[in-house]
Enzyme design. Structure first.
Site, PDB file in Angstrom:
ATOM      1  N   MET A 250      29.920 -57.434  48.181  1.00  0.00           N
ATOM      2  CA  MET A 250      29.308 -56.467  49.107  1.00  0.00           C
ATOM      3  C   MET A 250      30.377 -55.583  49.747  1.00  0.00           C
ATOM      4  O   MET A 250      31.531 -55.951  49.845  1.00  0.00           O
ATOM      5  CB  MET A 250      28.544 -57.199  50.214  1.00  0.00           C
ATOM      6  CG  MET A 250      27.242 -57.791  49.749  1.00  0.00           C
ATOM      7  SD  MET A 250      26.013 -56.540  49.308  1.00  0.00           S
ATOM      8  CE  MET A 250      25.533 -55.936  50.927  1.00  0.00           C
ATOM      9  N   CYS A 251      29.964 -54.460  50.190  1.00  0.00           N
ATOM     10  CA  CYS A 251      30.865 -53.498  50.804  1.00  0.00           C
ATOM     11  C   CYS A 251      30.271 -53.126  52.155  1.00  0.00           C
ATOM     12  O   CYS A 251      29.196 -53.579  52.514  1.00  0.00           O
ATOM     13  CB  CYS A 251      30.988 -52.264  49.946  1.00  0.00           C
ATOM     14  SG  CYS A 251      31.254 -52.644  48.207  1.00  0.00           S
ATOM     15  N   GLU A 252      30.980 -52.311  52.901  1.00  0.00           N
ATOM     16  CA  GLU A 252      30.411 -51.807  54.152  1.00  0.00           C
ATOM     17  C   GLU A 252      30.372 -50.288  54.120  1.00  0.00           C
ATOM     18  O   GLU A 252      31.307 -49.632  53.666  1.00  0.00           O
ATOM     19  CB  GLU A 252      31.223 -52.309  55.345  1.00  0.00           C
ATOM     20  CG  GLU A 252      31.203 -53.824  55.425  1.00  0.00           C
ATOM     21  CD  GLU A 252      30.844 -54.371  56.798  1.00  0.00           C
ATOM     22  OE1 GLU A 252      30.433 -53.606  57.687  1.00  0.00           O
ATOM     23  OE2 GLU A 252      30.979 -55.596  56.978  1.00  0.00           O
TER      24      GLU A 252
ATOM     25  N   ILE B 187      34.077 -49.212  52.793  1.00  0.00           N
ATOM     26  CA  ILE B 187      35.148 -50.137  52.417  1.00  0.00           C
ATOM     27  C   ILE B 187      34.607 -51.070  51.364  1.00  0.00           C
ATOM     28  O   ILE B 187      33.440 -51.425  51.357  1.00  0.00           O
ATOM     29  CB  ILE B 187      35.789 -50.888  53.602  1.00  0.00           C
ATOM     30  CG1 ILE B 187      34.771 -51.602  54.456  1.00  0.00           C
ATOM     31  CG2 ILE B 187      36.612 -49.941  54.462  1.00  0.00           C
ATOM     32  CD1 ILE B 187      35.426 -52.411  55.560  1.00  0.00           C
TER      33      ILE B 187
ATOM     34  N   ASN C 255      26.467 -49.396  48.586  1.00  0.00           N
ATOM     35  CA  ASN C 255      26.795 -50.806  48.799  1.00  0.00           C
ATOM     36  C   ASN C 255      25.721 -51.611  48.090  1.00  0.00           C
ATOM     37  O   ASN C 255      24.530 -51.287  48.181  1.00  0.00           O
ATOM     38  CB  ASN C 255      26.903 -51.012  50.329  1.00  0.00           C
ATOM     39  CG  ASN C 255      26.325 -52.294  50.879  1.00  0.00           C
ATOM     40  OD1 ASN C 255      25.437 -52.921  50.302  1.00  0.00           O
ATOM     41  ND2 ASN C 255      26.793 -52.683  52.038  1.00  0.00           N
TER      42      ASN C 255
END
Lengths: 256, 256
Positions: free
Chosen positions: A1-3, A78, A108
């Site tokens: 996962m990303c933000e 990110i 994401n």
């Protein structure tokens, strides 16, 4: 996962405060060590800073945090790599031109079976599912509207339909902007907040920082921040629902 | 008029020394006050720093001078506006995708009657003759080679022909890269130098700086620098001829 982190505002606003919070998740308070990027629109132009290295100790991230670049539309990301190696060309956000405007995109989530999506003339440069999904989306948009659309509500309703298709392939949380509009689509994690007068104080969850927005703003400012998870712990963030799309125009929510 | 700077190298090399010289021309030793930009390739990805403000007192230019970003292909430009206002979207270099690669372009000179060029699906975002010429060039390339070309010499000979057409519209000095190749085209002012072992000393014309390349390089390094005017006063730069095109591949000149 990303933000993901996005901002939509009616006056050029700096994003230093929210970005400071997000950057801590890039390898310090969060596991997202595989790069970060941020795109600021300025008029019809944009500037992007990105790095395949963790954000919390990046020289360029430091510059972005210190140097208050003001913008009405910002998209940041990110990354914790799943599809595609840790390389600059796989680092979000991605920007491409369509109809004489620059479209910026960050995703994401994770898609399966995405290789079958036909991207037409928009060929991916890197190997991520995200860039491929973006290329496919642009192809759909250009096909449905061969000329620059004038009915923007119709355009964004169409984009929401396409996002629904992509959600069918897995987790698809998205931020998309053309400099004036900022569109969001949620599969599981996306929150937003609109700040306007009377402005109060906000304190970051990830860092020991409090900001008094009243000192930083004028009474007419409207600033919306969108993030995967709330960035502050003393404000009320709106949680988006699965399959929900919210569109912002210069800070204000617009009905789709 | 503007100033161009390009670098092509066989190993990732920093351009701090040449960039320091160029930046002084952005409002201090030269009249180019209307913005600057620099694009570094890193693999198939790139990073661009740009500013519509003069380079000699830009915070971002300062970062780029101090922070040794290493790249095999760099294109930079400082601007004295003629066509198009002083805005971010009019600031070179310009980057667009074709055949799943990013192409980066900078132009020095001025074109007339350029509005008649048909750019097809590559629509300019800003108002410069340069971005429009770039869009036209990409359209020509995509039309001649609908699929990614394998014969790169044939591609670059075709690009040289297109540049000849653009030279028919005025002054057209160009740098163009796809990350591995760097192509130059000269109408009046373009110089280049290839540095290789044994490396010597070089001193900048625009600033009181001398660098000993021997301390900065390994014996196998091959680094070509291309600039509007020579940047050093103790080396022999090659002056390009009107209508001449020179192609570099990872530092080495390649026959067209």
């Amino acid at each position: 996962m990303c933000e993901l982190l996005g901002m939509s505002a009616n006056v050029p606003t700096d994003i230093c405060f929210s970005f400071s919070g997000l950057m801590q998740r890039g390898g310090r308070t969060g596991p997202h060590r595989d790069g970060w990027g941020i795109t600021f629109y300025e008029g019809k132009g944009f500037r992007t800073f990105k790095d395949p290295n963790p954000s919390y100790n990046s020289k360029i991230a430091e510059l972005v945090q210190k140097y208050p670049i003001k913008s009405c539309s910002v998209i940041s990301h990110i990354r914790q790599a799943n599809r595609g190696g840790v390389k600059l060309e796989n680092t979000h956000p991605f920007t491409r031109e369509l109809w004489g405007r620059f479209w910026t995109f960050a995703h994401n989530g994770q898609l399966t079976d995405y290789q079958k999506l036909d991207t037409g003339r928009f060929r991916p440069v890197g190997e991520t599912d995200s860039e491929l999904a973006f290329c496919w989306l642009l192809k759909q948009m250009g096909q449905r509207f061969p000329e620059p659309p004038t009915d923007m509500a119709a355009l964004f309703r169409f984009i929401a339909e396409c996002c629904e298709t992509l959600k069918g392939l897995g987790v698809y949380n998205m931020l998309l902007s053309d400099s004036e509009y900022l569109m969001t689509f949620c599969t599981n994690n996306l929150h937003w907040i609109t700040r306007r007068a009377p402005f109060g104080q906000a304190s970051l969850i990830d860092e020991d920082v409090t900001v008094n927005f009243q000192e930083e703003t004028t009474p007419n400012d409207v600033v919306t921040v969108i993030a995967t998870q709330p960035l502050t712990d003393n404000e009320q963030w709106q949680k988006m629902q699965p399959g929900e799309s919210v569109l912002f125009y210069l800070g204000e929510k617009v009905d789709l």
